[in-house]
Design a protein around this motif. Sequence first.
Motif, PDB file in Angstrom:
ATOM      1  N   PHE A  21     -34.521  40.808 -23.259  1.00 63.96           N
ATOM      2  CA  PHE A  21     -33.329  41.162 -22.484  1.00 63.96           C
ATOM      3  C   PHE A  21     -32.118  41.356 -23.389  1.00 63.96           C
ATOM      4  O   PHE A  21     -31.272  42.211 -23.135  1.00 63.96           O
ATOM      5  CB  PHE A  21     -33.056  40.089 -21.427  1.00 63.96           C
ATOM      6  CG  PHE A  21     -34.147  39.962 -20.398  1.00 63.96           C
ATOM      7  CD1 PHE A  21     -34.332  40.950 -19.438  1.00 63.96           C
ATOM      8  CD2 PHE A  21     -35.018  38.877 -20.401  1.00 63.96           C
ATOM      9  CE1 PHE A  21     -35.340  40.854 -18.496  1.00 63.96           C
ATOM     10  CE2 PHE A  21     -36.035  38.781 -19.473  1.00 63.96           C
ATOM     11  CZ  PHE A  21     -36.201  39.769 -18.516  1.00 63.96           C
ATOM     12  N   THR A  22     -32.038  40.547 -24.450  1.00 69.21           N
ATOM     13  CA  THR A  22     -30.951  40.726 -25.415  1.00 69.21           C
ATOM     14  C   THR A  22     -31.021  42.102 -26.055  1.00 69.21           C
ATOM     15  O   THR A  22     -30.010  42.805 -26.196  1.00 69.21           O
ATOM     16  CB  THR A  22     -31.035  39.640 -26.508  1.00 69.21           C
ATOM     17  OG1 THR A  22     -30.985  38.351 -25.903  1.00 69.21           O
ATOM     18  CG2 THR A  22     -29.878  39.783 -27.487  1.00 69.21           C
ATOM     19  N   ALA A  23     -32.242  42.504 -26.450  1.00 72.17           N
ATOM     20  CA  ALA A  23     -32.426  43.815 -27.079  1.00 72.17           C
ATOM     21  C   ALA A  23     -32.077  44.942 -26.106  1.00 72.17           C
ATOM     22  O   ALA A  23     -31.496  45.964 -26.512  1.00 72.17           O
ATOM     23  CB  ALA A  23     -33.861  43.969 -27.573  1.00 72.17           C
ATOM     24  N   ILE A  24     -32.439  44.760 -24.840  1.00 72.45           N
ATOM     25  CA  ILE A  24     -32.121  45.781 -23.830  1.00 72.45           C
ATOM     26  C   ILE A  24     -30.609  45.955 -23.712  1.00 72.45           C
ATOM     27  O   ILE A  24     -30.094  47.081 -23.680  1.00 72.45           O
ATOM     28  CB  ILE A  24     -32.733  45.401 -22.466  1.00 72.45           C
ATOM     29  CG1 ILE A  24     -34.251  45.569 -22.490  1.00 72.45           C
ATOM     30  CG2 ILE A  24     -32.133  46.261 -21.346  1.00 72.45           C
ATOM     31  CD1 ILE A  24     -34.948  45.018 -21.267  1.00 72.45           C
ATOM     32  N   VAL A  25     -29.872  44.854 -23.671  1.00 69.49           N
ATOM     33  CA  VAL A  25     -28.412  44.927 -23.527  1.00 69.49           C
ATOM     34  C   VAL A  25     -27.778  45.539 -24.768  1.00 69.49           C
ATOM     35  O   VAL A  25     -26.912  46.425 -24.674  1.00 69.49           O
ATOM     36  CB  VAL A  25     -27.827  43.530 -23.236  1.00 69.49           C
ATOM     37  CG1 VAL A  25     -26.304  43.573 -23.271  1.00 69.49           C
ATOM     38  CG2 VAL A  25     -28.312  43.020 -21.883  1.00 69.49           C
ATOM     39  N   TYR A 154     -40.068  46.536 -30.420  1.00 75.09           N
ATOM     40  CA  TYR A 154     -39.844  45.135 -30.057  1.00 75.09           C
ATOM     41  C   TYR A 154     -40.685  44.719 -28.847  1.00 75.09           C
ATOM     42  O   TYR A 154     -41.008  43.541 -28.679  1.00 75.09           O
ATOM     43  CB  TYR A 154     -38.371  44.908 -29.708  1.00 75.09           C
ATOM     44  CG  TYR A 154     -37.527  44.381 -30.853  1.00 75.09           C
ATOM     45  CD1 TYR A 154     -37.711  43.091 -31.338  1.00 75.09           C
ATOM     46  CD2 TYR A 154     -36.557  45.168 -31.432  1.00 75.09           C
ATOM     47  CE1 TYR A 154     -36.933  42.603 -32.378  1.00 75.09           C
ATOM     48  CE2 TYR A 154     -35.768  44.695 -32.478  1.00 75.09           C
ATOM     49  CZ  TYR A 154     -35.969  43.413 -32.951  1.00 75.09           C
ATOM     50  OH  TYR A 154     -35.197  42.943 -33.982  1.00 75.09           O
ATOM     51  N   ALA A 155     -41.014  45.667 -27.973  1.00 77.49           N
ATOM     52  CA  ALA A 155     -41.581  45.329 -26.662  1.00 77.49           C
ATOM     53  C   ALA A 155     -43.059  44.980 -26.747  1.00 77.49           C
ATOM     54  O   ALA A 155     -43.759  45.333 -27.706  1.00 77.49           O
ATOM     55  CB  ALA A 155     -41.384  46.501 -25.702  1.00 77.49           C
ATOM     56  N   PHE A 163     -39.061  48.282 -20.444  1.00 76.36           N
ATOM     57  CA  PHE A 163     -38.001  47.897 -21.381  1.00 76.36           C
ATOM     58  C   PHE A 163     -37.295  49.118 -21.950  1.00 76.36           C
ATOM     59  O   PHE A 163     -36.063  49.158 -22.040  1.00 76.36           O
ATOM     60  CB  PHE A 163     -38.576  47.042 -22.516  1.00 76.36           C
ATOM     61  CG  PHE A 163     -39.004  45.665 -22.090  1.00 76.36           C
ATOM     62  CD1 PHE A 163     -38.467  45.061 -20.961  1.00 76.36           C
ATOM     63  CD2 PHE A 163     -39.963  44.964 -22.803  1.00 76.36           C
ATOM     64  CE1 PHE A 163     -38.858  43.800 -20.557  1.00 76.36           C
ATOM     65  CE2 PHE A 163     -40.367  43.692 -22.411  1.00 76.36           C
ATOM     66  CZ  PHE A 163     -39.823  43.110 -21.288  1.00 76.36           C
ATOM     67  N   ILE A 164     -38.068  50.125 -22.363  1.00 75.49           N
ATOM     68  CA  ILE A 164     -37.439  51.334 -22.915  1.00 75.49           C
ATOM     69  C   ILE A 164     -36.651  52.057 -21.828  1.00 75.49           C
ATOM     70  O   ILE A 164     -35.531  52.533 -22.053  1.00 75.49           O
ATOM     71  CB  ILE A 164     -38.500  52.281 -23.524  1.00 75.49           C
ATOM     72  CG1 ILE A 164     -39.326  51.566 -24.583  1.00 75.49           C
ATOM     73  CG2 ILE A 164     -37.832  53.509 -24.146  1.00 75.49           C
ATOM     74  CD1 ILE A 164     -40.507  52.377 -25.097  1.00 75.49           C
ATOM     75  N   PHE A 364     -38.710  49.863 -12.678  1.00 76.34           N
ATOM     76  CA  PHE A 364     -39.590  48.957 -11.937  1.00 76.34           C
ATOM     77  C   PHE A 364     -41.011  49.493 -11.755  1.00 76.34           C
ATOM     78  O   PHE A 364     -41.947  48.706 -11.580  1.00 76.34           O
ATOM     79  CB  PHE A 364     -38.977  48.624 -10.570  1.00 76.34           C
ATOM     80  CG  PHE A 364     -37.723  47.807 -10.659  1.00 76.34           C
ATOM     81  CD1 PHE A 364     -37.706  46.616 -11.367  1.00 76.34           C
ATOM     82  CD2 PHE A 364     -36.545  48.226 -10.052  1.00 76.34           C
ATOM     83  CE1 PHE A 364     -36.544  45.853 -11.456  1.00 76.34           C
ATOM     84  CE2 PHE A 364     -35.385  47.475 -10.145  1.00 76.34           C
ATOM     85  CZ  PHE A 364     -35.379  46.284 -10.855  1.00 76.34           C
ATOM     86  N   LEU A 365     -41.182  50.810 -11.802  1.00 78.70           N
ATOM     87  CA  LEU A 365     -42.488  51.388 -11.453  1.00 78.70           C
ATOM     88  C   LEU A 365     -43.222  52.052 -12.610  1.00 78.70           C
ATOM     89  O   LEU A 365     -44.395  52.391 -12.476  1.00 78.70           O
ATOM     90  CB  LEU A 365     -42.311  52.413 -10.323  1.00 78.70           C
ATOM     91  CG  LEU A 365     -41.826  51.846  -8.981  1.00 78.70           C
ATOM     92  CD1 LEU A 365     -41.576  52.971  -7.984  1.00 78.70           C
ATOM     93  CD2 LEU A 365     -42.838  50.858  -8.418  1.00 78.70           C
ATOM     94  N   ILE A 366     -42.578  52.241 -13.760  1.00 77.12           N
ATOM     95  CA  ILE A 366     -43.188  53.038 -14.818  1.00 77.12           C
ATOM     96  C   ILE A 366     -44.468  52.415 -15.374  1.00 77.12           C
ATOM     97  O   ILE A 366     -45.411  53.127 -15.738  1.00 77.12           O
ATOM     98  CB  ILE A 366     -42.177  53.301 -15.958  1.00 77.12           C
ATOM     99  CG1 ILE A 366     -42.733  54.343 -16.925  1.00 77.12           C
ATOM    100  CG2 ILE A 366     -41.784  52.018 -16.675  1.00 77.12           C
ATOM    101  CD1 ILE A 366     -41.713  54.858 -17.922  1.00 77.12           C
ATOM    102  N   ASP A 367     -44.534  51.090 -15.424  1.00 79.12           N
ATOM    103  CA  ASP A 367     -45.731  50.451 -15.964  1.00 79.12           C
ATOM    104  C   ASP A 367     -46.823  50.276 -14.907  1.00 79.12           C
ATOM    105  O   ASP A 367     -47.914  49.786 -15.222  1.00 79.12           O
ATOM    106  CB  ASP A 367     -45.375  49.095 -16.589  1.00 79.12           C
ATOM    107  CG  ASP A 367     -44.634  49.263 -17.915  1.00 79.12           C
ATOM    108  OD1 ASP A 367     -45.106  50.029 -18.760  1.00 79.12           O
ATOM    109  OD2 ASP A 367     -43.558  48.648 -18.075  1.00 79.12           O
TER     110      ASP A 367
END
Length: 536
Positions: A21-25, A154-155, A163-164, A364-367
Amino acid sequence: MVGELRVLTALDVAKTQWYHFTAIVIAGMGFFTDAYDLFCISLVTKLLGRLYYTEPGAPKPGTLPPRVQASVTGVALCGTLAGQLFFGWLGDKLGRKRVYGLTLVLMVVCSLASGLSFGSTPKGVLATLCFFRFWLGFGIGGDYPLSATIMSEYANKKTRGAFIAAVFAMQGFGILAGGVVALIVSYAYDQKYNLPTYEQNPEASIVPSFDYVWRIILMFGAIPAALTYYWRMKMPETARYTALVAKNAKQAASDMSKVLQVELEAEEEKVQKLTQEKSHRYGLFSKEFLRRHGLHLVGTTTTWFLLDIAFYSQNLFQKDIFSAIGWIPPAQTMNAIHEVYKISRAQTLIALCSTVPGYWFTVFLIDYMGRFAIQLMGFFFMTVFMFALAIPYDHWTKKANRIGFVVIYSLTFFFANFGPNSTTFVVPAEIFPARLRSTCHGISAAAGKAGAIVGAFGFLYAAQSKDPKKTDAGYPTGIGIKNSLIVLGVINFFGMLFTLLVPESKGKSLEELSGENDRSADADAEPEVSATTSRV
């Protein structure tokens, strides 16, 4: 084999943790700034026309000439294209982290400089603005390949797509923030001055201090970028770059031990053996690269190119479309600052109701659905809705039907973001080898910005009235917009066709997708993923 490197295996199977979550922000705030800076210009172009091109006694307030408007809105896209190619290549040569801070500094400086544009004549002010916005775009361009590559590396493989996509979804909040900032600034000025409309008193409908409005809106983009700089510099280099490109197994294990909070062993012999294998040393555009990834690169570049023609046309010129159908009142019925308020309100509503939700549906749905299905679905519905707007265009221009037009038009934004606008960003960060990943993402993104440039310049000219006898000659009109919407529908249809070249990357590790864990070191071994088999 790469798949046996414990540091990479640990990343692939890691549970979702705080560092994700840190990397996402941290990466996402760059995209927040990118979107704010690229799209906020469309909120103030009409104000620039009023300030610098209104002739005394004219029946209508001034507007930027088509060439000037195309330059002001499109020059940042030209810079972005150049930045994507340059920083994408540099990210593979010097490392993701070493280049990451430079792009942010460039964005902060040029955001501030854009708002401080100077000149003794209107042309001088706008020429200075274009200069700084080009270099602003250059910095923005670097954020695309670097943010996508860092997040993908990272993911974990189970939720990597989400995440991406979440990083890219910050773009929606950036577009929304642009509208909100413009609303607040314009409302404050409107309340302070309470000026008459242009029809009532042309000279009194604008005051010199309105020149600060567009400058404040443009300069605000420097704030989120500046706040992120410290945290970007604290991020460690990705383990995949450190191990597979820099060949430093000890540093990769040390960095990821801190990130994952587990003990990882440095596997120097495996890294050295792997990086010396012939099958993992082919270069960009070599015969081996083209055999393994040539069709993939064609797929990612063409789909992004076609998508951005439509996406940027819609975003940069939606104020002209809404004016043409009458949803935004004629310019002469408002004072200068109230026009900014009306445009900002319209674009904020679109962003809030369709753009932002579309991004997060993808997250929410890509994976679960996969990249291929979402991209194909998005292009399909964009095609359908474009034709639904264009073919009965005269029907939508009637006052009673305007809300219906806006609803369908909003759905094209929703399915652009719950569709190819997100997936074209995600897939190039997953399917290419680590040593070429940033470069290939930069090439794909640059193809997208080439499409954005076509959209920014092409839509403006395609939508113009060509009749010199008309007072709106050279500016977007109904028949021109109708034809432009038909063209955009056709472009989206071709996007569906070229999506067939893009592989499905759901649930696989990056090394499986790129072929870097081939069981054979033979250069003629079949790659793990092909455009035809990966979706089965």
